[in-house]
Design an enzyme around this catalytic site. Structure first.
Site, PDB file in Angstrom:
ATOM      1  N   CYS A 271       0.865  -1.184   0.000  1.00 16.12           N
ATOM      2  CA  CYS A 271       0.000   0.000   0.000  1.00 16.12           C
ATOM      3  C   CYS A 271       0.896   1.227   0.000  1.00 16.12           C
ATOM      4  CB  CYS A 271      -0.948  -0.020   1.197  1.00 16.12           C
ATOM      5  SG  CYS A 271      -0.104  -0.090   2.791  1.00 16.12           S
ATOM      6  N   THR A 272       0.341   2.396   0.157  1.00 16.54           N
ATOM      7  CA  THR A 272       1.110   3.636   0.012  1.00 16.54           C
ATOM      8  C   THR A 272       2.211   3.772   1.058  1.00 16.54           C
ATOM      9  OG1 THR A 272      -0.905   4.680  -0.809  1.00 16.54           O
ATOM     10  CG2 THR A 272       0.938   6.124  -0.284  1.00 16.54           C
TER      11      THR A 272
END
Length: 318
Positions: A177-178
């Site tokens: 994810c980010t």
């Protein structure tokens, strides 16, 4: 002018006194000239903030003075303009919402994979690689070979896993994810569901960009971030996308050329579904923004207020 330091941070750790920490933390941020949003919950801290180097160091030192946060990790990037309008500290039930009781990375979590080891892991054909972010984020960029769950919010992730994957068949799973927080919680959920080998990218995409040279990158596209830069490239410089203030989706230069795009009001994604009342409010807001720029005044309203996109407005670090 000195560049602004942008810091994405999170840590899963039990904070029984999280409510009492809110005002002192807000005071520290305000005194340091640091803006952005931090979330506090019993399960930890999460958010993205930005400010001058000296101010940012004071905030990080204050946080790490708490023994529970002494090893708090963070990701840094630089930009020329402040990417936030306000300073907020919010109290939450979860610092990232998966909506499933008893999922806690403080109790069980998958195997952390350092950015330098990530390419080798995802090159293994036996590994199922899942992007845990939402559809509007994945559309901007993702890792080679990654599966897009096409979720509109992280709350949809558990049902997606139940519907599509079997612990008996999918033995090795890698997620990203980010900033690392969503895939860390997702790994806890998947272990709870009986998946055996679950890996996640430590520090997320942003840490990968920071540590892995671009010429070795297995990333395609840009990365959506939760501030006014909208996206960043592999070198962590601001990307090429803007953001629609009505639906909060990232928009490309081609979409901005559409007759359905009106700055601060609508884009091709939301043009046909925007309520008239919302449109009038957005037009008035944009008028005030233009007048403020002409007068060389600060942003007149603060962080843009917007209607939620179909999956909820993207408004928190991942």
């Amino acid at each position: 002018m000195s560049q602004i330091v942008v810091v994405a941070l999170y840590k899963f750790v039990t904070l029984e006194d999280f409510e009492a920490k809110r005002q002192p933390l807000l005071d520290v941020l305000t005194r340091a000239g640091v803006k952005g949003t931090l979330l506090l919950a019993r399960e930890g801290i999460n958010g993205t903030i930005a400010g001058p180097r000296e101010g940012m160091d004071k905030v990080l030192d204050w946080l790490r003075a708490d023994p529970r946060l002494s090893d708090l990790d963070h990701k840094e990037s630089l930009c020329d303009q402040m990417p936030f309008y306000r300073t907020k500290v919010k109290l939450k039930k979860e610092i990232v919402t998966i909506g499933v009781p008893d999922v806690s990375p403080n109790e069980t979590v998958g195997t952390y994979v350092e950015p330098g080891d990530w390419n080798a892991l995802i090159s293994d054909p036996q590994v199922l690689l899942i992007d845990t972010r939402n559809d509007y984020e994945v559309s901007i960029g993702t890792f080679e070979g990654a599966v897009d769950p096409k979720t509109q919010s992280f709350r949809e992730f558990p049902e997606y896993i139940k519907t599509h994957y079997d612990p008996e068949k999918h033995k090795k799973v890698a997620m990203f994810c980010t900033g690392g927080i969503r895939c860390e919680k997702a790994s806890s959920y998947m272990l709870q569901q009986g998946f055996d080998e679950v890996f996640h990218l430590k520090g997320g995409i942003l840490k990968y960009f920071e540590e892995v040279p671009a010429e070795q990158s297995k990333w395609n596209g840009e990365c959506f971030v939760f501030d006014n830069r909208v996206t960043v490239r592999h070198d962590l410089a601001p990307g090429s996308f803007d953001q629609c203030h009505a639906c909060r989706h990232p928009i490309s230069a081609e979409e901005k050329a559409s007759p359905q795009y009106q700055e601060g009001v609508s884009c091709p994604r939301c043009y046909d579904s925007l309520p008239e009342k919302t449109r009038r409010r957005a037009e008035e807001r944009q008028k005030q923004v233009r007048l403020a720029k002409l007068r060389n005044q600060p942003h007149p309203i603060g962080q843009p207020q917007a209607t939620a996109s179909p999956g909820g407005a993207p408004n928190s670090n991942s």
